[in-house]
Design an enzyme around this catalytic site. Structure first.
Site, PDB file in Angstrom:
ATOM      1  N   TYR A  59       2.608  -4.368   8.445  1.00 21.62           N
ATOM      2  CA  TYR A  59       1.661  -3.724   7.060  1.00 21.62           C
ATOM      3  C   TYR A  59       2.363  -3.677   5.914  1.00 21.62           C
ATOM      4  O   TYR A  59       1.699  -4.113   4.894  1.00 21.62           O
ATOM      5  CB  TYR A  59       0.847  -2.622   7.739  1.00 21.62           C
ATOM      6  CG  TYR A  59      -0.248  -2.741   8.610  1.00 21.62           C
ATOM      7  CD1 TYR A  59      -1.456  -3.603   8.094  1.00 21.62           C
ATOM      8  CD2 TYR A  59       0.021  -2.710   9.870  1.00 21.62           C
ATOM      9  CE1 TYR A  59      -2.525  -3.768   8.920  1.00 21.62           C
ATOM     10  CE2 TYR A  59      -1.185  -3.037  10.734  1.00 21.62           C
ATOM     11  CZ  TYR A  59      -2.215  -3.625  10.372  1.00 21.62           C
ATOM     12  OH  TYR A  59      -3.205  -3.896  11.055  1.00 21.62           O
ATOM     13  N   VAL A  99      -9.357  -6.478   4.051  1.00 17.49           N
ATOM     14  CA  VAL A  99      -8.613  -5.290   3.905  1.00 17.49           C
ATOM     15  C   VAL A  99      -7.744  -5.538   2.513  1.00 17.49           C
ATOM     16  O   VAL A  99      -7.170  -4.369   2.134  1.00 17.49           O
ATOM     17  CB  VAL A  99      -7.675  -4.732   4.908  1.00 17.49           C
ATOM     18  CG1 VAL A  99      -8.677  -4.480   6.176  1.00 17.49           C
ATOM     19  CG2 VAL A  99      -6.886  -5.970   5.435  1.00 17.49           C
ATOM     20  N   HIS A 114     -13.693  -2.749   7.360  1.00 20.90           N
ATOM     21  CA  HIS A 114     -12.623  -2.618   7.905  1.00 20.90           C
ATOM     22  C   HIS A 114     -11.347  -2.016   7.212  1.00 20.90           C
ATOM     23  O   HIS A 114     -10.370  -1.980   7.689  1.00 20.90           O
ATOM     24  CB  HIS A 114     -12.000  -3.948   8.622  1.00 20.90           C
ATOM     25  CG  HIS A 114     -12.972  -4.776   9.458  1.00 20.90           C
ATOM     26  ND1 HIS A 114     -12.957  -6.251   9.645  1.00 20.90           N
ATOM     27  CD2 HIS A 114     -13.893  -4.366  10.205  1.00 20.90           C
ATOM     28  CE1 HIS A 114     -13.763  -6.592  10.559  1.00 20.90           C
ATOM     29  NE2 HIS A 114     -14.336  -5.408  11.207  1.00 20.90           N
ATOM     30  N   CYS A 122      -3.607   9.929   7.019  1.00 21.24           N
ATOM     31  CA  CYS A 122      -2.781  11.041   7.815  1.00 21.24           C
ATOM     32  C   CYS A 122      -3.655  11.019   9.102  1.00 21.24           C
ATOM     33  O   CYS A 122      -4.621  11.502   8.686  1.00 21.24           O
ATOM     34  CB  CYS A 122      -2.376  12.164   7.031  1.00 21.24           C
ATOM     35  SG  CYS A 122      -1.586  13.209   8.220  1.00 21.24           S
ATOM     36  N   CYS A 125      -3.887  15.302   9.410  1.00 19.40           N
ATOM     37  CA  CYS A 125      -4.690  16.067   8.601  1.00 19.40           C
ATOM     38  C   CYS A 125      -5.971  15.219   8.278  1.00 19.40           C
ATOM     39  O   CYS A 125      -6.810  15.870   7.280  1.00 19.40           O
ATOM     40  CB  CYS A 125      -4.005  16.673   7.703  1.00 19.40           C
ATOM     41  SG  CYS A 125      -3.378  15.857   6.483  1.00 19.40           S
ATOM     42  N   CYS A 143       2.716  12.483   4.648  1.00 23.38           N
ATOM     43  CA  CYS A 143       1.810  12.899   4.204  1.00 23.38           C
ATOM     44  C   CYS A 143       1.908  13.806   2.946  1.00 23.38           C
ATOM     45  O   CYS A 143       2.621  14.754   3.260  1.00 23.38           O
ATOM     46  CB  CYS A 143       1.023  13.337   5.334  1.00 23.38           C
ATOM     47  SG  CYS A 143      -0.669  14.214   4.777  1.00 23.38           S
ATOM     48  N   THR A 183     -15.761 -16.211   6.772  1.00 24.80           N
ATOM     49  CA  THR A 183     -15.779 -15.513   8.087  1.00 24.80           C
ATOM     50  C   THR A 183     -16.139 -16.426   9.242  1.00 24.80           C
ATOM     51  O   THR A 183     -16.973 -17.142   9.312  1.00 24.80           O
ATOM     52  CB  THR A 183     -16.529 -14.104   8.042  1.00 24.80           C
ATOM     53  OG1 THR A 183     -16.235 -13.503   9.262  1.00 24.80           O
ATOM     54  CG2 THR A 183     -17.940 -14.447   7.742  1.00 24.80           C
ATOM     55  N   LEU A 209     -14.843 -22.908   5.689  1.00 21.93           N
ATOM     56  CA  LEU A 209     -14.129 -24.202   5.821  1.00 21.93           C
ATOM     57  C   LEU A 209     -14.449 -24.693   7.080  1.00 21.93           C
ATOM     58  O   LEU A 209     -15.010 -26.268   7.042  1.00 21.93           O
ATOM     59  CB  LEU A 209     -12.818 -23.886   5.879  1.00 21.93           C
ATOM     60  CG  LEU A 209     -11.754 -24.937   5.144  1.00 21.93           C
ATOM     61  CD1 LEU A 209     -12.399 -25.153   3.864  1.00 21.93           C
ATOM     62  CD2 LEU A 209     -10.387 -24.245   5.063  1.00 21.93           C
ATOM     63  N   ALA A 226     -14.034 -21.475  -0.445  1.00 19.70           N
ATOM     64  CA  ALA A 226     -14.801 -20.423  -1.216  1.00 19.70           C
ATOM     65  C   ALA A 226     -14.548 -20.512  -2.726  1.00 19.70           C
ATOM     66  O   ALA A 226     -15.773 -20.511  -3.478  1.00 19.70           O
ATOM     67  CB  ALA A 226     -14.604 -19.183  -0.517  1.00 19.70           C
TER      68      ALA A 226
END
Ligand code: APR
Length: 243
Positions: A59, A99, A114, A122, A125, A143, A183, A209, A226
């Protein structure tokens, strides 16, 4: 009654293809592998529990890409469409499965069903912070609220519920014009939105595509990139609703 006598509402759903022209790889293109691992395997709560350092590195690479890429003419066309519709009093809603933050940087405020890479959450919490400062692939981000050692990206993983589903179903069910762009139409519930729009009587447009899984003969299909297709297609939709 002409179609201009009923209240017009345009709803757009975007997927990875819309960001492909900005340099974000799609999910199901190029084998969908990262360091030899299937992306569908990494983007899960189980992977985060088992191998947090690996998932975090995956990520962090993607978060790093957010600061290196720019919106493309597809994102810009969708923002222009919104402005044009608003000025004409036509309803508009942008829903994205992406995202990344490229719609936002083009001016739009999409519903991120998404979640967002730029936001950390976190699990202890519930605190959420917008953060693109901490991009070290080896260092977790603690956090700021409760001190928990490792916040997770606020993205919806496989097996988790997408955000704002009821809101999205309502928007799409009430659409008079619906566009699905970039998509593949395989990940539900998002893939079901095209049918929901058709069922509600919307005129449906699709750009991708390759032919998406959920394409029907009813849809107006515009194949291609696009960034090349959406400027003209958005202008045509604006004209169609009299904006
Ligand atoms: N322009 C338009 N469409 C494109 C382009 C482009 N430049 N490049 C690729 N595409 C199309 C492909 O033909 C395909 O139909 O975009 C689609 C990309 O499909 P996916 O990679 O499956 O992406 P998406 O549909 O957004 O994935 C849905 O799956 O992994 C999860 O949560 C993740 O939000 C993601 C969801």
């Amino acid at each position: 009654m002409s179609n201009l006598d009923v209240e017009q509402r345009v709803v757009v759903l975007t997927g990875a293809g819309v960001s492909a022209d900005s340099g974000h790889p799609t999910f199901r293109g190029a084998g969908g592998l990262w360091e030899g691992r299937r992306v569908e395997e990494l983007a899960t709560p189980a992977a985060w529990a088992r191998e947090p350092a690996l998932v975090w590195r995956f990520y962090q690479e993607r978060r790093q890409r957010l600061v290196e890429t720019e919106p493309n003419p597809a994102h810009e066309a969708l923002y222009e469409l919104e402005q044009r519709l608003k000025a004409a009093g036509v309803g508009f809603c942008l829903i994205t499965q992406n995202v990344d933050n490229l719609h936002g940087r083009a001016g739009s405020a999409p519903i991120h069903i998404h979640g967002e890479l730029a936001v950390l959450r976190c699990e202890v919490c519930g605190e959420k912070v917008r953060d693109l400062e901490h991009l070290d692939p080896e260092a977790f981000v603690p956090c700021p609220e409760c001190g928990h050692a490792a916040m997770r990206p606020d993205v919806v993983w496989f097996g988790e519920m997408p955000y704002r589903v009821e809101d999205v179903f309502r928007q799409v069910g009430n659409a008079t014009h619906f566009l699905a762009a970039g998509t593949s139409g395989v990940v539900y519930p998002a893939a079901g939105l095209l049918q929901l729009a058709r069922d509600g009587g919307a005129k449906t447009y699709v750009n991708s595509l390759d032919e998406p899984e959920n394409l029907s003969r009813q849809d107006e299909f515009s194949p291609g990139r696009a960034a090349e297709i959406l400027p003209g297609l958005c202008a045509a939709i604006a004209e169609e609703v009299g904006a």
